[in-house]
Write a protein that holds these residues in place. Structure first.
Motif, PDB file in Angstrom:
ATOM      1  N   SER A 156      41.147  40.248  38.877  1.00  0.00           N
ATOM      2  CA  SER A 156      40.579  40.950  38.145  1.00  0.00           C
ATOM      3  C   SER A 156      39.919  42.601  38.366  1.00  0.00           C
ATOM      4  O   SER A 156      39.120  42.554  37.592  1.00  0.00           O
ATOM      5  CB  SER A 156      39.676  39.911  37.308  1.00  0.00           C
ATOM      6  N   TYR A 157      40.543  42.839  39.452  1.00  0.00           N
ATOM      7  CA  TYR A 157      39.861  44.248  39.962  1.00  0.00           C
ATOM      8  C   TYR A 157      40.287  45.213  38.957  1.00  0.00           C
ATOM      9  O   TYR A 157      41.405  45.472  38.651  1.00  0.00           O
ATOM     10  CB  TYR A 157      40.567  44.608  41.424  1.00  0.00           C
ATOM     11  N   ASP A 158      39.330  45.860  38.274  1.00  0.00           N
ATOM     12  CA  ASP A 158      39.261  47.086  37.501  1.00  0.00           C
ATOM     13  C   ASP A 158      38.833  48.324  38.047  1.00  0.00           C
ATOM     14  O   ASP A 158      37.732  48.226  38.136  1.00  0.00           O
ATOM     15  CB  ASP A 158      38.887  46.420  36.198  1.00  0.00           C
ATOM     16  N   ILE A 159      39.748  49.184  38.274  1.00  0.00           N
ATOM     17  CA  ILE A 159      39.100  50.779  39.062  1.00  0.00           C
ATOM     18  C   ILE A 159      38.223  51.239  38.049  1.00  0.00           C
ATOM     19  O   ILE A 159      37.363  51.982  38.743  1.00  0.00           O
ATOM     20  CB  ILE A 159      40.237  51.454  39.264  1.00  0.00           C
ATOM     21  N   HIS A 160      38.111  50.814  36.651  1.00  0.00           N
ATOM     22  CA  HIS A 160      37.176  51.634  35.755  1.00  0.00           C
ATOM     23  C   HIS A 160      35.851  50.906  35.938  1.00  0.00           C
ATOM     24  O   HIS A 160      34.853  51.438  35.456  1.00  0.00           O
ATOM     25  CB  HIS A 160      37.812  51.603  34.568  1.00  0.00           C
ATOM     26  N   THR A 161      35.850  49.711  36.488  1.00  0.00           N
ATOM     27  CA  THR A 161      34.381  48.694  36.247  1.00  0.00           C
ATOM     28  C   THR A 161      34.030  48.449  37.768  1.00  0.00           C
ATOM     29  O   THR A 161      32.728  48.049  37.870  1.00  0.00           O
ATOM     30  CB  THR A 161      34.580  47.721  35.492  1.00  0.00           C
ATOM     31  N   ASP A 162      35.200  48.509  38.493  1.00  0.00           N
ATOM     32  CA  ASP A 162      34.862  47.941  39.983  1.00  0.00           C
ATOM     33  C   ASP A 162      34.658  48.972  41.164  1.00  0.00           C
ATOM     34  O   ASP A 162      34.607  48.689  42.359  1.00  0.00           O
ATOM     35  CB  ASP A 162      35.745  46.957  40.464  1.00  0.00           C
ATOM     36  N   GLU A 206      47.356  55.523  38.873  1.00  0.00           N
ATOM     37  CA  GLU A 206      47.371  55.376  37.190  1.00  0.00           C
ATOM     38  C   GLU A 206      47.798  56.713  36.655  1.00  0.00           C
ATOM     39  O   GLU A 206      48.610  56.687  35.458  1.00  0.00           O
ATOM     40  CB  GLU A 206      45.840  55.437  36.909  1.00  0.00           C
ATOM     41  N   ARG A 261      34.494  41.652  44.876  1.00  0.00           N
ATOM     42  CA  ARG A 261      35.704  41.159  44.706  1.00  0.00           C
ATOM     43  C   ARG A 261      36.683  41.282  46.127  1.00  0.00           C
ATOM     44  O   ARG A 261      37.370  40.350  46.090  1.00  0.00           O
ATOM     45  CB  ARG A 261      36.177  41.978  43.675  1.00  0.00           C
TER      46      ARG A 261
END
Length: 217
Positions: free
Chosen positions: A173-179, A135, A193
């Motif tokens: 829907s993998y999100d590094i901020h929530t997963d 990111e 996930r």
């Protein structure tokens, strides 16, 4: 991401739980290791799973990638007689050891070593999930993207009926901020996930299990 660290369930546990509830035949997880990574000891010395009641054997290592696993996979297969390899590797390679092209060559070495030991081995390979470094670092993100393209081409080149290779879809829907808990390593939702990505590939291609979450407690 696969070995997990002390106190975690791991995605291996989540996948086992799913297959336990949806797969009609016997199965287990095999490999020469059972440990989790202990952050306080900076070593894979922990057995403190959040739920230890599952087959915990694996061949994962904290900080180990395709570069490290390619020389190990043949002996591991000869000793532990796996039928299916579920492989999530590459981020550490790209981050510290090899560029995208070199990493793809190590994928080929891994597949060759696996097939020499077990000619009918089946494999499911997960693309690299971009992490927090990707990111912030455009050149690293480009290497991750390039490797995932090369991984798809490698799977297409090496797939064969006797020893099929599946390229799993990236976790939905993998999100590094929530997963994840640190921008890289999965938390509980991330574990689910990743497990879903492997389960979905095996269900869609081989009819193993069911849709992820079906019957899972």
């Amino acid at each position: 991401m696969t070995i997990g660290s002390a106190g975690e369930h791991t995605w291996r546990y989540r996948l086992w739980q799913h297959l336990r509830d949806t797969y009609g035949g016997p199965f287990t997880f095999v490999g020469p290791r059972e440990e989790l990574y202990d952050k306080s000891a900076d070593a894979p010395t922990s057995y403190a799973y959040a739920d230890p009641g599952f087959p915990r054997h694996h061949l994962a290592g904290w900080g180990e990638g395709w570069l490290h696993m390619a020389p190990l996979i043949g002996d591991a297969l000869r000793r532990h007689r796996a039928d299916v390899l579920l492989v999530s590797l590459g981020l550490i390679d790209l981050g510290f050891y090899t560029n995208a092209e070199q990493t793809a060559q190590n994928v080929r070495a891994f597949v060759t070593g696996a097939r020499e030991a077990a000619p009918r081995i089946r494999m499911v390979l997960l693309p690299v999930i971009p992490n927090i470094r990707a990111e912030a670092d455009a050149s690293f993100a480009e290497q991750v993207d390039l490797f995932n393209v090369l991984l798809a081409k490698t799977v297409a080149d090496l797939d064969e009926p006797r020893s099929p290779i599946l390229l799993a879809s990236p976790p939905q829907s993998y999100d590094i901020h929530t997963d994840t808990y640190d921008g890289t390593h999965p938390n509980a939702s991330g574990e689910h996930r990743i497990a879903e990505a492997f389960a979905g590939a095996m269900w869609e291609a081989w009819g193993v299990g069911q849709t992820y979450g079906a019957g899972t407690g």
